[in-house]
Write a protein that holds these residues in place. Structure first.
Motif, mmCIF file in Angstrom:
data_model
loop_
_atom_site.group_PDB
_atom_site.id
_atom_site.type_symbol
_atom_site.label_atom_id
_atom_site.label_comp_id
_atom_site.label_asym_id
_atom_site.label_seq_id
_atom_site.Cartn_x
_atom_site.Cartn_y
_atom_site.Cartn_z
ATOM 1 N N SER A 15 0.397 28.711 -27.976
ATOM 2 C CA SER A 15 1.689 28.764 -28.422
ATOM 3 C C SER A 15 2.613 28.581 -27.409
ATOM 4 C CB SER A 15 1.916 30.245 -29.080
ATOM 5 O OG SER A 15 1.636 31.336 -28.220
ATOM 6 N N ARG A 23 5.455 21.253 -30.070
ATOM 7 C CA ARG A 23 5.925 22.191 -30.231
ATOM 8 C C ARG A 23 5.606 23.262 -31.188
ATOM 9 N NH1 ARG A 23 12.263 19.826 -29.916
ATOM 10 N NH2 ARG A 23 12.166 18.918 -27.657
ATOM 11 N N ASN A 24 4.455 23.927 -30.739
ATOM 12 C CA ASN A 24 3.869 24.873 -31.709
ATOM 13 C C ASN A 24 4.598 26.029 -31.974
ATOM 14 O OD1 ASN A 24 1.458 23.377 -31.359
ATOM 15 N ND2 ASN A 24 0.775 24.591 -29.634
ATOM 16 N N ASP A 25 4.382 26.844 -33.056
ATOM 17 C CA ASP A 25 5.342 28.002 -33.456
ATOM 18 C C ASP A 25 5.493 29.199 -32.376
ATOM 19 O OD1 ASP A 25 5.583 26.772 -35.897
ATOM 20 O OD2 ASP A 25 4.429 28.018 -37.038
ATOM 21 N N PRO A 65 9.043 28.869 -36.037
ATOM 22 C CA PRO A 65 8.893 27.467 -35.580
ATOM 23 C C PRO A 65 10.019 26.973 -34.815
ATOM 24 C CG PRO A 65 10.222 28.011 -37.934
ATOM 25 C CD PRO A 65 9.582 29.278 -37.541
ATOM 26 N N ASP A 82 10.457 23.587 -33.979
ATOM 27 C CA ASP A 82 9.899 22.035 -34.003
ATOM 28 C C ASP A 82 11.018 21.180 -33.903
ATOM 29 O OD1 ASP A 82 10.767 22.994 -36.614
ATOM 30 O OD2 ASP A 82 9.377 21.833 -37.739
#
Length: 329
Positions: free
Chosen positions: A98, A161-163, A169, A171
């Motif tokens: 993350s 762009r992971n959570d 989120p 993103d």
């Protein structure tokens, strides 16, 4: 040069500034204005541009902690900025971590490098210290170019762009912006606290008169190494965050010109001031973005502005304002 006593807090009610939560009221107002500007900025300007300003402002503030308050001129801060960028990007893309864990991994890498390089560099002073830091930075550049996991000249592209925390989120650009804004304010508030702590006062004393600080019993090298590691760690935090802004880690991040840019930002904004590097970073990044149509002439324009600033505003933008208002900024 800012004197040792310039940034010392002054008592309220005795001719000094009134304080709120241990901070001069006008400093609180400046931070509040910065926060308001930071919240409004993505709705008025392109969010990626503002995020770039925030990342480089934090990078410049980290460098200023070492140069402006510690009196140590490093020509190799790109090593910590760039290495953290690579590790953060690799952790997010290959390991699937993350964002907060990836940034933490990049920042920790910069801290370890800062401890290793700083332990050797602080054994020298002046130009020799600067050259040692530059040599270490060039070693990091060579490693980044040759190591297989860095992608060579292509770098690490398409960083996901992971959570955030595994469930928030980020993103889109606006969501990422709030994360960057929080990191920026956490960084500059930490630097502010360090500068105005007893540790910061000793740093200024060492910067002004090292032999006298030694004669007073301070273990100068320990203070130098501590501020070097702190500066490298915060520079790494800026570099790791930048990898998520552009979703890219490249050789530009570890190139010696990056070390030169952060020196320029700090001197242009005001070395030894808390808010000067923020102004310097904003000016330089704005010129790079909005004068990009001039191509290679951007560097000529930057150089000209820098020469004018040095000739007319030797204390930098905020340094000159500081003299006018007669209050430490």
């Amino acid at each position: 040069m800012v004197s040792v006593t310039d940034n010392q807090p002054t008592p309220a009610g005795a001719g000094g500034a009134a304080k709120v939560m241990g901070m001069p009221a006008y400093h609180m107002v400046i931070f509040a204005l910065l926060l308001v500007a930071g919240i409004a900025a993505p709705f008025l300007l392109y969010p990626v541009f503002v995020m770039k300003v925030l990342c480089f402002a934090l990078f410049a503030c980290a460098f200023n902690l070492l140069l402006g308050f510690g009196g140590l001129l490093s020509f190799g801060h790109a090593a910590y900025f760039g290495s953290a960028s690579y590790v953060s990007a690799y952790a997010a893309k290959t390991w699937g971590l993350s964002p907060e864990l990836s940034i933490l991994a990049g920042t920790a890498t910069a801290a370890v490098l800062g401890l290793a390089f700083g332990s050797l560099a602080i054994r020298r002073q002046g130009i020799y210290f600067a050259m040692v830091t530059l040599a270490f930075a060039q070693m990091i550049f060579f490693f980044s170019l040759q190591a297989p996991f860095t992608g060579g000249e292509d770098g690490i592209q398409g960083v996901p762009r992971n959570d955030l925390f595994g469930f928030v989120p980020i993103d889109d650009h606006l969501a990422t912006y709030w994360m960057v804004l929080v990191i920026f304010f956490a960084g500059i508030l930490f630097i502010y606290r360090v500068v105005h702590s007893p540790f910061g006062q000793v740093l200024k004393a060492i910067r002004e008169n090292e032999p006298r600080a030694i004669s007073l019993g301070y273990r100068v090298n320990r203070y130098k190494l501590t501020v070097f590691v702190l500066s490298a760690t915060l520079a790494g935090l800026a570099g790791a965050t930048k990898a998520f802004v552009f979703q890219l880690a490249s050789l530009t991040d570890v190139h010696w010109t990056m070390s030169g840019e952060v020196v320029l930002m700090t001197l242009l904004g005001g070395m030894g001031t808390v808010f000067g590097p923020i102004a310097g970073a904003a000016v330089i990044v704005t010129m790079q973005n909005y004068l990009a149509t001039f191509g290679a002439w951007v560097t000529i324009i930057q150089g000209t502005i820098f020469v004018i600033a040095v000739m007319l505003f030797r204390e930098g933008i905020v340094g000159v304002i500081q003299k006018w208002v007669k209050k430490p900024l």
